[in-house]
Scaffold this motif. Structure first.
Motif, PDB file in Angstrom:
ATOM      1  N   ALA A   7      11.861  23.125 -48.007  1.00 57.29           N
ATOM      2  CA  ALA A   7      12.206  24.401 -48.624  1.00 57.29           C
ATOM      3  C   ALA A   7      12.329  24.285 -50.142  1.00 57.29           C
ATOM      4  N   ALA A   8      12.762  23.106 -50.611  1.00 59.20           N
ATOM      5  CA  ALA A   8      13.008  22.932 -52.047  1.00 59.20           C
ATOM      6  C   ALA A   8      11.822  22.341 -52.805  1.00 59.20           C
ATOM      7  N   ARG A   9      10.832  21.856 -52.090  1.00 55.23           N
ATOM      8  CA  ARG A   9       9.764  21.089 -52.732  1.00 55.23           C
ATOM      9  C   ARG A   9       9.029  21.907 -53.798  1.00 55.23           C
ATOM     10  N   ARG A  10       8.516  21.178 -54.761  1.00 58.04           N
ATOM     11  CA  ARG A  10       7.692  21.766 -55.807  1.00 58.04           C
ATOM     12  C   ARG A  10       6.253  21.286 -55.619  1.00 58.04           C
ATOM     13  N   GLU A  11       5.307  22.089 -56.076  1.00 56.72           N
ATOM     14  CA  GLU A  11       3.915  21.653 -56.043  1.00 56.72           C
ATOM     15  C   GLU A  11       3.747  20.418 -56.921  1.00 56.72           C
ATOM     16  N   PRO A  12       2.962  19.460 -56.495  1.00 55.12           N
ATOM     17  CA  PRO A  12       2.066  19.466 -55.337  1.00 55.12           C
ATOM     18  C   PRO A  12       2.654  18.784 -54.100  1.00 55.12           C
ATOM     19  N   TYR A  13       3.946  18.501 -54.095  1.00 54.63           N
ATOM     20  CA  TYR A  13       4.499  17.589 -53.103  1.00 54.63           C
ATOM     21  C   TYR A  13       4.550  18.171 -51.694  1.00 54.63           C
ATOM     22  N   GLN A  14       4.451  17.258 -50.731  1.00 54.20           N
ATOM     23  CA  GLN A  14       4.576  17.595 -49.324  1.00 54.20           C
ATOM     24  C   GLN A  14       5.609  16.671 -48.681  1.00 54.20           C
ATOM     25  N   VAL A  15       6.186  17.123 -47.566  1.00 54.44           N
ATOM     26  CA  VAL A  15       7.211  16.370 -46.840  1.00 54.44           C
ATOM     27  C   VAL A  15       6.719  16.154 -45.416  1.00 54.44           C
ATOM     28  N   VAL A  16       6.890  14.934 -44.911  1.00 54.31           N
ATOM     29  CA  VAL A  16       6.481  14.665 -43.531  1.00 54.31           C
ATOM     30  C   VAL A  16       7.416  13.615 -42.935  1.00 54.31           C
ATOM     31  N   ALA A  17       7.663  13.741 -41.649  1.00 49.81           N
ATOM     32  CA  ALA A  17       8.530  12.799 -40.928  1.00 49.81           C
ATOM     33  C   ALA A  17       7.686  11.881 -40.052  1.00 49.81           C
ATOM     34  N   GLY A  18       8.125  10.613 -39.956  1.00 47.02           N
ATOM     35  CA  GLY A  18       7.521   9.680 -39.012  1.00 47.02           C
ATOM     36  C   GLY A  18       6.067   9.360 -39.267  1.00 47.02           C
ATOM     37  N   GLN A  19       5.633   9.383 -40.529  1.00 44.28           N
ATOM     38  CA  GLN A  19       4.237   9.082 -40.868  1.00 44.28           C
ATOM     39  C   GLN A  19       4.139   7.666 -41.403  1.00 44.28           C
ATOM     40  N   CYS A  20       3.161   6.906 -40.927  1.00 39.82           N
ATOM     41  CA  CYS A  20       3.019   5.539 -41.419  1.00 39.82           C
ATOM     42  C   CYS A  20       2.543   5.547 -42.873  1.00 39.82           C
ATOM     43  N   VAL A  21       2.942   4.513 -43.588  1.00 41.42           N
ATOM     44  CA  VAL A  21       2.612   4.342 -44.995  1.00 41.42           C
ATOM     45  C   VAL A  21       1.774   3.069 -45.133  1.00 41.42           C
ATOM     46  N   MET A  22       0.655   3.167 -45.846  1.00 45.44           N
ATOM     47  CA  MET A  22      -0.205   2.012 -46.053  1.00 45.44           C
ATOM     48  C   MET A  22       0.241   1.262 -47.307  1.00 45.44           C
ATOM     49  N   VAL A  23       1.014   0.189 -47.082  1.00 41.92           N
ATOM     50  CA  VAL A  23       1.385  -0.700 -48.185  1.00 41.92           C
ATOM     51  C   VAL A  23       0.235  -1.665 -48.441  1.00 41.92           C
ATOM     52  N   ASP A  24      -0.205  -2.342 -47.385  1.00 45.66           N
ATOM     53  CA  ASP A  24      -1.420  -3.147 -47.398  1.00 45.66           C
ATOM     54  C   ASP A  24      -1.889  -3.243 -45.955  1.00 45.66           C
ATOM     55  N   ASP A  25      -2.955  -3.981 -45.695  1.00 47.37           N
ATOM     56  CA  ASP A  25      -3.542  -3.927 -44.355  1.00 47.37           C
ATOM     57  C   ASP A  25      -2.701  -4.609 -43.290  1.00 47.37           C
ATOM     58  N   ARG A  26      -1.614  -5.303 -43.683  1.00 46.38           N
ATOM     59  CA  ARG A  26      -0.726  -5.931 -42.714  1.00 46.38           C
ATOM     60  C   ARG A  26       0.693  -5.364 -42.741  1.00 46.38           C
ATOM     61  N   ASN A  27       0.886  -4.320 -43.512  1.00 49.90           N
ATOM     62  CA  ASN A  27       2.204  -3.678 -43.592  1.00 49.90           C
ATOM     63  C   ASN A  27       2.036  -2.159 -43.624  1.00 49.90           C
ATOM     64  N   THR A  28       2.430  -1.521 -42.519  1.00 53.43           N
ATOM     65  CA  THR A  28       2.361  -0.060 -42.424  1.00 53.43           C
ATOM     66  C   THR A  28       3.689   0.464 -41.886  1.00 53.43           C
ATOM     67  N   PRO A  29       4.735   0.432 -42.717  1.00 54.31           N
ATOM     68  CA  PRO A  29       6.041   0.927 -42.277  1.00 54.31           C
ATOM     69  C   PRO A  29       5.984   2.416 -41.971  1.00 54.31           C
ATOM     70  N   LYS A  30       6.967   2.876 -41.203  1.00 53.30           N
ATOM     71  CA  LYS A  30       7.014   4.283 -40.803  1.00 53.30           C
ATOM     72  C   LYS A  30       8.407   4.820 -41.125  1.00 53.30           C
ATOM     73  N   PRO A  31       8.642   5.270 -42.367  1.00 54.35           N
ATOM     74  CA  PRO A  31       9.957   5.798 -42.741  1.00 54.35           C
ATOM     75  C   PRO A  31      10.308   7.050 -41.947  1.00 54.35           C
ATOM     76  N   ASP A  32      11.601   7.374 -41.938  1.00 55.84           N
ATOM     77  CA  ASP A  32      12.018   8.613 -41.288  1.00 55.84           C
ATOM     78  C   ASP A  32      11.411   9.823 -41.984  1.00 55.84           C
ATOM     79  N   LEU A  33      11.428   9.821 -43.323  1.00 58.15           N
ATOM     80  CA  LEU A  33      10.850  10.916 -44.101  1.00 58.15           C
ATOM     81  C   LEU A  33      10.181  10.361 -45.346  1.00 58.15           C
ATOM     82  N   ILE A  34       9.104  11.025 -45.750  1.00 53.35           N
ATOM     83  CA  ILE A  34       8.522  10.715 -47.056  1.00 53.35           C
ATOM     84  C   ILE A  34       8.191  12.015 -47.765  1.00 53.35           C
ATOM     85  N   VAL A  35       8.277  11.974 -49.084  1.00 52.63           N
ATOM     86  CA  VAL A  35       7.759  13.029 -49.941  1.00 52.63           C
ATOM     87  C   VAL A  35       6.622  12.395 -50.729  1.00 52.63           C
ATOM     88  N   PHE A  36       5.471  13.057 -50.739  1.00 54.81           N
ATOM     89  CA  PHE A  36       4.294  12.443 -51.348  1.00 54.81           C
ATOM     90  C   PHE A  36       3.404  13.484 -52.000  1.00 54.81           C
TER      91      PHE A  36
END
Length: 204
Positions: free
Chosen positions: A70-99
């Protein structure tokens, strides 16, 4: 005698062999096809089971997601439970990310590149507390994610949101200078202005 079980050294694991990682670990491309009966993330090439969460954890996560959306500003988006590509052997899945979704393929993307993140939020539970306090902040700070929130439930069942900002010189997080810990209400200006009634997130 039965045949000895060996550790696969190449190729893709199956639902029966995922736990036997090769010496240099699995890559995300090797394991992303797996249909496992639990939630997981890839940590240093090893599939790590994500523990079950209680109702309060999911309620708080979803409430924070709604408030941030509700508070986000363009261009940001919010998503829950999405994996994050740190490198090809590390893909953590935070509770929430803003990206920042610009230049990302919305329909094909599996993991959000870590350099697109501006905020990571972890709601700590007993099975994840050490990761949320130590390993994940160190990982995301090293990757220069500007903000990190750790949300915990105290003994009185009150929420505490620990807000951290990145020290770009040392690539470590420091407590937010004005309000390092939020109780009752979270008010911050980064990554964009947001105000959250924390008391309303616990209970029904």
């Amino acid at each position: 005698m039965g045949a000895a079980q060996t550790t696969p050294q190449c190729g893709r694991p199956t639902e029966d062999t995922w736990m036997f990682a090769p010496a240099d670990g699995w890559t995300y491309d090797q394991v992303k096809h797996l249909d496992l009966p639990f939630d997981w993330e890839l940590v240093d090439g090893v599939i790590r089971v994500r523990g079950r969460t209680k109702l309060w954890h999911n309620h708080v996560r979803d409430g924070l997601a709604s408030a941030l959306s509700a508070a986000r500003r363009e261009p940001y988006q919010v998503v829950a439970g999405q994996c994050v590509m740190v490198d090809d052997r590390n893909t953590p899945k935070p509770d929430l990310i803003v990206f920042d979704p610009r230049k990302l393929d919305f329909f094909e993307l599996e993991c959000v590149p870590v350099d697109k993140l501006v905020l990571v939020v972890e709601v700590a539970s007993p099975c994840s507390r050490q990761d949320d306090r130590v390993r994940k902040p160190a990982l995301f700070a090293t990757c220069k994610v500007p903000c990190y929130w750790r949300v915990e439930l105290d003994r009185d069942q009150r929420l505490a949101v620990h807000e951290y900002w990145l020290n770009a010189d040392t690539r470590t997080y420091i407590p937010a200078p004005m309000h390092p810990v939020h109780h009752d209400k979270l008010v911050t200006e980064v990554p964009f202005p947001v105000e959250v009634d924390l008391e309303a997130l616990v209970g029904f």
